[in-house]
Design a protein around this motif. Structure first.
Motif, PDB file in Angstrom:
ATOM      1  N   ALA A  31       0.833  -1.207   0.000  1.00 56.13           N
ATOM      2  CA  ALA A  31       0.000   0.000   0.000  1.00 56.13           C
ATOM      3  C   ALA A  31       0.871   1.261   0.000  1.00 56.13           C
ATOM      4  N   ARG A  34       2.296   1.789  -3.324  1.00 56.12           N
ATOM      5  CA  ARG A  34       1.245   1.884  -4.346  1.00 56.12           C
ATOM      6  C   ARG A  34       1.392   0.783  -5.403  1.00 56.12           C
ATOM      7  N   ILE A  35       1.622  -0.441  -4.916  1.00 52.27           N
ATOM      8  CA  ILE A  35       1.624  -1.625  -5.776  1.00 52.27           C
ATOM      9  C   ILE A  35       0.702  -2.646  -5.130  1.00 52.27           C
ATOM     10  N   SER A  36       0.291  -3.649  -5.880  1.00 56.29           N
ATOM     11  CA  SER A  36      -0.615  -4.645  -5.298  1.00 56.29           C
ATOM     12  C   SER A  36       0.153  -5.609  -4.403  1.00 56.29           C
ATOM     13  N   ARG A  55       8.035   2.361  -9.860  1.00 56.68           N
ATOM     14  CA  ARG A  55       7.569   1.410  -8.844  1.00 56.68           C
ATOM     15  C   ARG A  55       8.688   1.037  -7.883  1.00 56.68           C
ATOM     16  N   ARG A  58       9.391   3.817  -5.421  1.00 58.68           N
ATOM     17  CA  ARG A  58       8.352   3.876  -4.379  1.00 58.68           C
ATOM     18  C   ARG A  58       8.534   2.740  -3.373  1.00 58.68           C
ATOM     19  N   ALA A  62       9.311   3.129   0.532  1.00 59.28           N
ATOM     20  CA  ALA A  62       8.410   2.553   1.534  1.00 59.28           C
ATOM     21  C   ALA A  62       9.176   1.723   2.558  1.00 59.28           C
TER      22      ALA A  62
END
Length: 77
Positions: A31, A34-36, A55, A58, A62
């Motif tokens: 989350a 911002r990826i599944s 990705r 991010r 994270a």
């Protein structure tokens, strides 16, 4: 000035180890990046190894981690 690679090859076991060392859930990291969850799970298990720069950045952010800890070793001849 160094250019950002188009894709990064992550080392799944190291990625998982870093997440677990910090006591973070797979859902929480996914989350925040911002990826599944399933995408992150595939990276950790090695089913998927490459990811695009936005990705990856991010995800690294994270985890508050570094390229050295998350990327697969380069294959220098």
């Amino acid at each position: 000035m160094a250019r950002t690679p188009a894709t990064y090859t992550v080392h799944g076991p190291s990625l998982r180890e870093e997440r677990m060392r910090q006591g973070l859930s797979i859902q929480g990291v996914a989350a925040a990046a911002r990826i599944s969850r399933s995408y992150l799970q595939r990276l950790e298990t090695g089913t998927r190894e490459r990811m695009g720069a936005p990705r990856y950045i991010r995800l690294r952010t994270a985890l508050k981690s570094t390229n050295t800890k998350l990327l697969a070793p380069s294959e220098d001849p």
